[in-house]
Write an enzyme that holds these catalytic residues in place. Structure first.
Site, PDB file in Angstrom:
ATOM      1  N   LYS A  43     -10.125   0.953  -1.441  1.00 35.35           N
ATOM      2  CA  LYS A  43     -10.086   0.652   0.000  1.00 35.35           C
ATOM      3  C   LYS A  43     -11.335   1.170   0.705  1.00 35.35           C
ATOM      4  O   LYS A  43     -11.727   2.325   0.540  1.00 35.35           O
ATOM      5  CB  LYS A  43      -8.840   1.300   0.611  1.00 35.35           C
ATOM      6  CG  LYS A  43      -8.617   0.973   2.084  1.00 35.35           C
ATOM      7  CD  LYS A  43      -7.352   1.676   2.606  1.00 35.35           C
ATOM      8  CE  LYS A  43      -7.002   1.264   4.020  1.00 35.35           C
ATOM      9  NZ  LYS A  43      -5.798   2.001   4.508  1.00 35.35           N
TER      10      LYS A  43
ATOM     11  N   GLU B 249       0.837  -1.200   0.000  1.00 37.50           N
ATOM     12  CA  GLU B 249       0.000   0.000   0.000  1.00 37.50           C
ATOM     13  C   GLU B 249       0.876   1.257   0.000  1.00 37.50           C
ATOM     14  O   GLU B 249       1.908   1.291   0.687  1.00 37.50           O
ATOM     15  CB  GLU B 249      -0.859  -0.005   1.269  1.00 37.50           C
ATOM     16  CG  GLU B 249      -1.821   1.153   1.380  1.00 37.50           C
ATOM     17  CD  GLU B 249      -2.529   1.214   2.742  1.00 37.50           C
ATOM     18  OE1 GLU B 249      -1.993   0.699   3.737  1.00 37.50           O
ATOM     19  OE2 GLU B 249      -3.623   1.791   2.792  1.00 37.50           O
TER      20      GLU B 249
ATOM     21  N   CYS C 131      -4.721  -3.125   3.882  1.00 37.05           N
ATOM     22  CA  CYS C 131      -4.360  -2.710   5.247  1.00 37.05           C
ATOM     23  C   CYS C 131      -5.495  -2.849   6.267  1.00 37.05           C
ATOM     24  O   CYS C 131      -5.895  -3.951   6.592  1.00 37.05           O
ATOM     25  CB  CYS C 131      -3.807  -1.288   5.219  1.00 37.05           C
ATOM     26  SG  CYS C 131      -2.724  -0.918   6.627  1.00 37.05           S
TER      27      CYS C 131
END
Ligand SMILES: *[C@@H]1O[C@H](CO)[C@@H](O)[C@H](O)[C@H]1NC(C)=O
Ligand SMILES: *[C@@H]1O[C@H](CO)[C@@H](O)[C@H](O)[C@H]1NC(C)=O
Ligand SMILES: *[C@@H]1O[C@H](CO)[C@@H](O)[C@H](O)[C@H]1NC(C)=O
Ligand SMILES: *[C@@H]1O[C@H](CO)[C@@H](O)[C@H](O)[C@H]1NC(C)=O
Ligand SMILES: *[C@@H]1O[C@H](CO)[C@@H](O)[C@H](O)[C@H]1NC(C)=O
Ligand SMILES: *[C@@H]1O[C@H](CO)[C@@H](O)[C@H](O)[C@H]1NC(C)=O
Length: 523
Positions: A185, A82, A218
């Site tokens: 995300k 990321e 994440c």
């Protein structure tokens, strides 16, 4: 050269964990790259497109080298972390020069490498696509996407006032360069420059060598959407670019990566950044039976690391326990506070809900104390003997431990068993039930739960809790960030999870059963 730390679990775990590597008839080679990101030193200052490209090119040059090395080692898929091209700490406007508009691969078919002129301002997409094509591998990278809004697909959604969405985005290129997947995300972590997509996106792509993969980024790993939604759809291989700041004793990068792989019974390809100033390090390739990982130690040179591993293709037809089971657990959980069948378990006497045989023999552990782990008030009891049994409860949620310490030399280390049932509210909100056996940072009880990386004592133990969720992530973290594969793991139909471990190779820092109560997140 690469140094691999490989932990193999050769023991048959339980009848519930019966697939061993020998059952697997199909394999592929996966690679993840832990990238020592070259940062923009002034992320709050807007850059021209040209300057932003020049900055990203420094990171892309490293990606080029690593993609070639991965290909030489036979990798069929390569994952980059990321923020690995642009970095972080941008504002909504200062990131502008870094953005590209990424077309939706579900709507159109585009190979940026072979059709570079189809869209302007797509230099990064172009270079990544050619990287995949030149090296003949699937390539996953994370970049910043700009979508003008209102999105055609969702005209009713609220559009930011500047008329654009900005997304933290994974892109996936096929080995011929075709853009095959784009994932935005969902669970942002203090990322002012990005928007949460109007709908959670559940994105997968298919490969000829290993079938289906799912995408997350994440902080997503802690939430139901998209992560568990993918798992419940039967996706057994998850791709996890991350910029993870380590948080001992429960959420160190490699510790949670392995715990997730074991708890969800999936393969996880985890690529983290290496950035010591933000405490970011720790990447790996995890299957339910093995882990190939790298976790730099304090003082190690700050550099990237390519990990390559041969990975079994997990049975794509296996889809966890049935959803009805979870609903059953959810129901019994939500009634347990008011009532009835599970009995009442106070902090001081936890004789009921924990494991029958073992727990009933154990006197309630009296001297409990509260100490925080990452701002969550855990109820702890000290392990003050060389061996014994202890229980500790937080409300009706109880943890049980049977242990035998094998201190090395005359070390005087303090260990404690902690229980937490409640909602974590610091830097994000998520409901938990956790049993944690920790090495305390000092010799005072108040140091239990604080960060510590090293230990000298080994321990044989059985750690058990009865959880109101079937998503319990087990970990055994040894001194200096070394993982051990739990020797025995068992989940019973009533939610009881047992982790047994002995003959440790390293010394114990944390053993944890980390239960995520996804169904309580919004309460
Ligand atoms: C994990 O998945 C395999 C199939 O790939 C299955 O045989 C095994 O029982 C599962 N393990 C657990 C703990 O559910
Ligand atoms: C698990 O594997 C063992 C050894 O191969 C076998 O004896 C046993 O029947 C298997 N259990 C299940 C539930 O498949
Ligand atoms: C930059 O980002 C990191 C990681 O997200 C964060 O810990 C840090 O506080 C940020 N620094 C500034 C100056 O915003
Ligand atoms: C790209 O930009 C140039 C110059 O602004 C313009 O002439 C061209 O039409 C654009 N191409 C596309 C595909 O948008
Ligand atoms: C250990 O702690 C228990 C309370 O948890 C206490 O009753 C016992 O006396 C302690 N034993 C030692 C050896 O300190
Ligand atoms: C868990 O312990 C904390 C701290 O003592 C307490 O505030 C909280 O109410 C307990 N949770 C439950 C479910 O009883």
């Amino acid at each position: 050269m690469c140094l691999f730390v490989v932990v193999f679990c050769s023991l048959a775990l339980t009848s519930a964990v019966n697939q061993t590597e020998s059952d697997v008839d199909s394999w592929y080679v996966a690679a993840v790259y832990e990238h020592n990101l070259i940062l923009n030193p002034e992320p709050d200052v807007p850059l021209s497109r040209l300057d932003a490209l020049q900055h990203m090119q420094k990171n892309l040059d490293i990606y080029e080298e690593q993609a070639a090395r991965a290909a030489q080692q036979g990798a069929q898929i390569l994952v980059f972390p990321e923020d690995g091209l642009h970095g972080f700490n941008f504002s909504r406007s200062s990131i502008s020069g870094y953005l590209e508009t990424i077309p939706d691969p579900q709507q159109e078919s585009w190979n940026p490498c072979t059709e570079p002129d189809k869209y302007n301002n797509t230099e990064v997409l172009h270079q990544l696509s050619c990287m995949a094509r030149r090296n003949n591998l699937y390539l996953v990278a994370n970049m910043a996407d700009l979508q003008p809004c209102p999105l055609k697909t969702d005209p009713s959604s609220s559009c930011p006032s500047d008329g654009r969405w900005q997304f933290n985005t994974n892109v996936v290129f096929r080995s011929d360069g075709l853009l095959v997947a784009r994932y935005h995300k969902h669970n942002l972590y203090f990322e002012q420059s990005f928007d949460t997509p109007p709908q959670p996106e559940i994105i997968t792509f298919d490969t000829p060598f290993a079938g289906r993969f799912g995408l997350m980024i994440c902080f997503d790993i802690l939430f139901h959407k998209p992560t568990i939604a993918l798992v419940e759809k039967g996706v057994r291989q998850l791709i996890f670019p991350t910029a993870w700041m380590n948080l001992l004793p429960l959420l160190d990068s490699v510790q949670f990566q392995q715990a997730f792989s074991l708890g969800a019974n999936v393969t996880l390809l985890a690529a983290n950044l290496r950035k010591d100033q933000y405490n970011m390090r720790g990447s790996g390739i995890y299957t339910p039976f093995s882990a190939t990982y790298h976790h730099a130690q304090k003082g190690d040179p700050e550099e990237g690391r390519l990990l390559v591993a041969r990975v079994p293709v997990l049975d794509p037809l296996w889809v966890g326990q049935s959803v009805t089971t979870e609903e059953g657990l959810v129901r019994s959980e939500s009634t347990s506070s008011t009532a009835t069948d599970s009995g009442v378990c106070h902090q001081e006497s936890c004789s009921d809900s924990p494991p029958p045989e073992t727990a009933s023999l154990v006197p309630p552990s009296s001297a409990t104390f509260i100490s925080s782990i990452d701002h969550d008030p855990f109820t702890f009891v000290l392990l003050n003997e060389t061996e014994g049994k202890v229980n500790v409860c937080n409300g009706t949620f109880c943890c049980h431990l049977q242990y035998r310490r094998l201190p090395q030399g005359d070390s005087k280390e303090l260990y404690a068993l902690g229980a937490f049932a409640g909602t974590h509210t610091m830097d994000g909100r998520y409901a938990l039930q956790v049993c944690a056996l920790v090495r305390c940072a000092g010799l005072d009880a108040s140091s239990c739960g604080q960060e510590v990386e090293e230990a000298e004592s080994k321990m044989d133990f059985l750690l058990e809790g009865k959880f109101g969720t079937r998503y319990v992530y087990p970990s055994v973290l040894a001194s200096k960030m070394v993982l051990e594969q739990p020797e025995h793991l068992e989940t019973a139909a009533d939610g009881r999870v047992t982790m047994k471990h002995s003959n440790m190779i390293g010394s114990l820092v944390t053993a944890c059963l980390y239960g995520r109560m996804y169904h309580l997140d919004n309460e």
